[in-house]
Design an enzyme around this catalytic site. Structure first.
Site, short mmCIF file in Angstrom:
data_model
loop_
_atom_site.label_atom_id
_atom_site.label_comp_id
_atom_site.label_asym_id
_atom_site.label_seq_id
_atom_site.Cartn_x
_atom_site.Cartn_y
_atom_site.Cartn_z
N GLU A 209 23.42 6.13 -17.82
CA GLU A 209 24.03 6.13 -19.17
C GLU A 209 23.86 7.50 -19.83
O GLU A 209 23.51 7.61 -21.01
CB GLU A 209 23.44 5.00 -20.02
CG GLU A 209 23.63 3.66 -19.33
CD GLU A 209 23.96 2.54 -20.27
OE1 GLU A 209 24.49 2.81 -21.36
OE2 GLU A 209 23.70 1.38 -19.89
N ARG B 10 15.78 -5.98 -18.58
CA ARG B 10 16.41 -5.24 -19.69
C ARG B 10 17.70 -4.59 -19.20
O ARG B 10 18.71 -4.62 -19.90
CB ARG B 10 15.43 -4.20 -20.25
CG ARG B 10 15.86 -3.65 -21.60
CD ARG B 10 16.84 -2.50 -21.51
NE ARG B 10 16.28 -1.46 -20.68
CZ ARG B 10 17.01 -0.66 -19.89
NH1 ARG B 10 18.32 -0.78 -19.83
NH2 ARG B 10 16.43 0.26 -19.14
N SER C 24 28.33 11.89 -13.94
CA SER C 24 28.46 12.54 -15.26
C SER C 24 29.91 12.95 -15.50
O SER C 24 30.41 12.87 -16.63
CB SER C 24 27.59 13.80 -15.33
OG SER C 24 26.27 13.51 -14.96
N GLN D 254 -11.78 13.05 -25.12
CA GLN D 254 -10.69 13.49 -25.99
C GLN D 254 -9.38 13.78 -25.24
O GLN D 254 -8.30 13.55 -25.77
CB GLN D 254 -11.12 14.72 -26.79
CG GLN D 254 -12.11 14.33 -27.87
CD GLN D 254 -12.46 15.48 -28.80
OE1 GLN D 254 -12.11 16.63 -28.53
NE2 GLN D 254 -13.15 15.19 -29.87
N PHE E 240 29.50 -3.50 -15.19
CA PHE E 240 30.25 -2.34 -15.65
C PHE E 240 30.42 -1.35 -14.50
O PHE E 240 29.42 -0.79 -14.02
CB PHE E 240 29.46 -1.71 -16.80
CG PHE E 240 30.09 -0.54 -17.49
CD1 PHE E 240 31.08 -0.73 -18.45
CD2 PHE E 240 29.66 0.75 -17.21
CE1 PHE E 240 31.63 0.34 -19.12
CE2 PHE E 240 30.21 1.84 -17.89
CZ PHE E 240 31.20 1.63 -18.84
N GLY E 241 31.62 -1.14 -14.05
CA GLY E 241 31.87 -0.28 -12.90
C GLY E 241 32.57 1.01 -13.26
O GLY E 241 33.81 1.07 -13.27
N TRP F 298 26.23 2.52 -7.43
CA TRP F 298 25.14 2.40 -8.40
C TRP F 298 25.51 1.44 -9.52
O TRP F 298 25.24 1.72 -10.69
CB TRP F 298 24.75 3.78 -8.98
CG TRP F 298 24.01 4.60 -8.00
CD1 TRP F 298 24.49 5.66 -7.31
CD2 TRP F 298 22.67 4.40 -7.54
NE1 TRP F 298 23.53 6.13 -6.45
CE2 TRP F 298 22.40 5.37 -6.58
CE3 TRP F 298 21.67 3.46 -7.85
CZ2 TRP F 298 21.19 5.46 -5.92
CZ3 TRP F 298 20.45 3.55 -7.21
CH2 TRP F 298 20.22 4.54 -6.25
N ILE F 299 26.12 0.33 -9.18
CA ILE F 299 26.54 -0.62 -10.20
C ILE F 299 25.49 -1.73 -10.33
O ILE F 299 25.23 -2.48 -9.37
CB ILE F 299 27.93 -1.23 -9.87
CG1 ILE F 299 28.96 -0.10 -9.65
CG2 ILE F 299 28.37 -2.20 -10.97
CD1 ILE F 299 29.07 0.91 -10.77
N ALA G 246 -6.91 7.37 -9.46
CA ALA G 246 -6.39 6.94 -8.16
C ALA G 246 -5.90 5.49 -8.18
O ALA G 246 -4.93 5.14 -7.50
CB ALA G 246 -7.47 7.09 -7.10
#
Ligand SMILES: Cc1cc2nc3c(=O)[nH]c(=O)nc-3n(C[C@H](O)[C@H](O)[C@H](O)COP(=O)(O)OP(=O)(O)OC[C@H]3O[C@@H](n4cnc5c(N)ncnc54)[C@H](O)[C@@H]3O)c2cc1C
Length: 395
Positions: A363, A84, A132, A279, A123-124, A156-157, A340
């Site tokens: 993003e 994705r 940010s 529950q 996208f760089g 982080w590309i 576990a």
């Protein structure tokens, strides 16, 4: 307002689900464990037309609408976040941006092969000292006759080693602050360009993420996207599309958490009954379901606005923020439900928990979207109408 999928969208959903069940599910545990990004699967995604879902047919895409892209992202992330993310970056951040901002020559040269899946786009924007705070970026582009000379580094590309083309943001005039940022199409083959994958990631280990380096890279002036100084606007409009795909993917992550948790609720017994009968376990399942349905509504509302060409930064930001938070919580609860066993890779939920963290960061972090939403409500932030509209769909 229509809450039904069209026949075409139902078919698309089934196609992607079948693809994920056959081509991703059987292998993803191993790819994740080995940190292996599977190029072959990317190729197969392209072969079934998933790399250009909402790009018009005239530019090599499938000509479907935004909510069809959402369906693809949802179903892909049900399998794993890596593929994705690839579609988000290739289609949402890169191809849609070329469609919106590119001139005809750029569209023919770069968008068409990307929409057909023959070439991969990335996208760089992010740099070591600029995440940010986009205006803090350091990469520069200096005009020299027919070229710009690019110097700098991105980090982080996504698809750093897999992509053929990159949208790269650099200062052409630092004195103008964010009005001095410009966007360029950079080909991997340009001299002085190199990339390096990042090791040791918490999640999305079956994905490809890393650094880009530009050492005196000569970028032809024809590869400037929009005008000099348009870069910040271009990046923000790209994020409007990318964030939508991330939000839709988060719905798929919640679906995967629900599937695994429901199975385990029926399988595991404590105190003489299925744990699904307790529950407090039901509360976690109910919250996942509520998160899924609320996220979907936010995503499809943003998609409708996008289909109409209406500015949707506010709605997309809300969808991205909420869906990613719901997905992260759903993954945490899915591990909790598995006890576990959820803490080992015998079950997929530990991967879901690790994978669900990055979308809360990329993003626009959770905090950035929180601030955006507060500012809209308080009247401190107002969006102008889109200054470029996308072509009508299905033409
Ligand atoms: C797996 C993965 C893939 C990625 N893929 C891409 C990609 O393809 N292309 C790309 O360009 N980037 C990509 N990124 C980078 C991502 O977009 C950035 O990590 C993100 O924008 C945050 O920037 P940062 O990491 O520098 O954090 P920072 O901006 O340094 O933030 C650090 C912390 O401070 C908080 N903070 C910052 N400013 C404020 C403020 N004003 N108010 C309150 N809190 C604040 C943040 O919310 C965060 O909690 C990817 C990241 C990951 C993890």
């Amino acid at each position: 307002m229509n809450f039904e999928y069209s026949d075409e969208q139902q078919m698309l959903k089934k196609t992607v689900r079948d693809f994920v069940d056959k081509e991703v599910m059987p292998y993803i545990g191993e790819w994740d464990a080995k940190g292996h990004f599977d190029h072959g699967t990317m190729k197969k995604l392209a072969d079934i037309g998933l790399m250009g879902v909402c790009i018009p047919e005239s530019y090599g895409g499938s000509g479907m609408d935004y909510n069809s892209l959402a369906i693809v992202c949802e179903e892909l992330e049900r399998g794993d976040t890596a593929f994705r993310t690839a579609v988000s970056v290739h289609t949402g951040l890169n191809s849609m941006t070329l469609l919106q901002w590119g001139n005809e020559t750029q569209k023919q040269k770069y968008l068409v092969p990307q929409a057909k899946g023959e070439k991969i786009g990335a996208f760089g924007l992010t740099e070591p000292a600029a995440g940010s705070d986009v205006a803090a970026l350091q990469t520069t582009a200096t005009r020299n006759d027919d070229y710009y000379i690019l110097n700098g580094q991105k980090t982080w590309i996504s698809l750093c080693d897999a992509a053929d083309h990159f949208l790269v943001f650099a200062y052409t005039d630092k004195s103008k602050k964010h009005h001095g940022i410009s966007a360029f199409i950079v080909e991997r083959t340009y001299e002085g360009f190199s990339s390096k994958a990042t090791k040791g990631k918490l999640g999305i280990r079956a994905g490809n993420t890393g650094e880009l380096f530009f050492d005196q890279v000569k970028v032809p002036k024809e590869n400037l996207l929009g005008e000099e100084g348009d870069g910040f606007k271009i990046a923000m409009s790209a994020l409007d599309n990318g964030r939508f795909t991330v939000a839709a993917g988060a719905c798929g992550q919640i679906m995967a958490c629900l599937e695994a948790s429901v199975d385990y609720c029926h399988e595991r017994e404590t105190f003489g009954k299925e744990i699904g009968r307790h529950q407090l376990v039901q509360q976690m399942i109910a919250k996942m379901e509520a998160g899924l349905q609320m996220s979907r509504l936010l995503v499809y509302r943003a998609g409708e606005l996008k289909n109409k060409g209406v500015r949707n930064t506010r709605e997309t930001s809300l969808a991205k923020w909420q869906a990613c938070d719901f997905a992260n919580k759903a993954a945490d609860d899915a591990v909790q439900i598995h006890g576990a066993y959820g803490y080992s890779n015998e079950y997929p939920v530990e991967r879901y928990l690790r994978n669900s963290k990055a979308p809360v960061i990329y993003e626009g972090t959770r905090e950035i979207h929180t601030i955006m939403q507060a500012e809209y409500v308080l009247g401190y932030r107002k969006d102008k109408p889109l200054n470029r509209t996308l072509p009508p769909w299905n033409q």
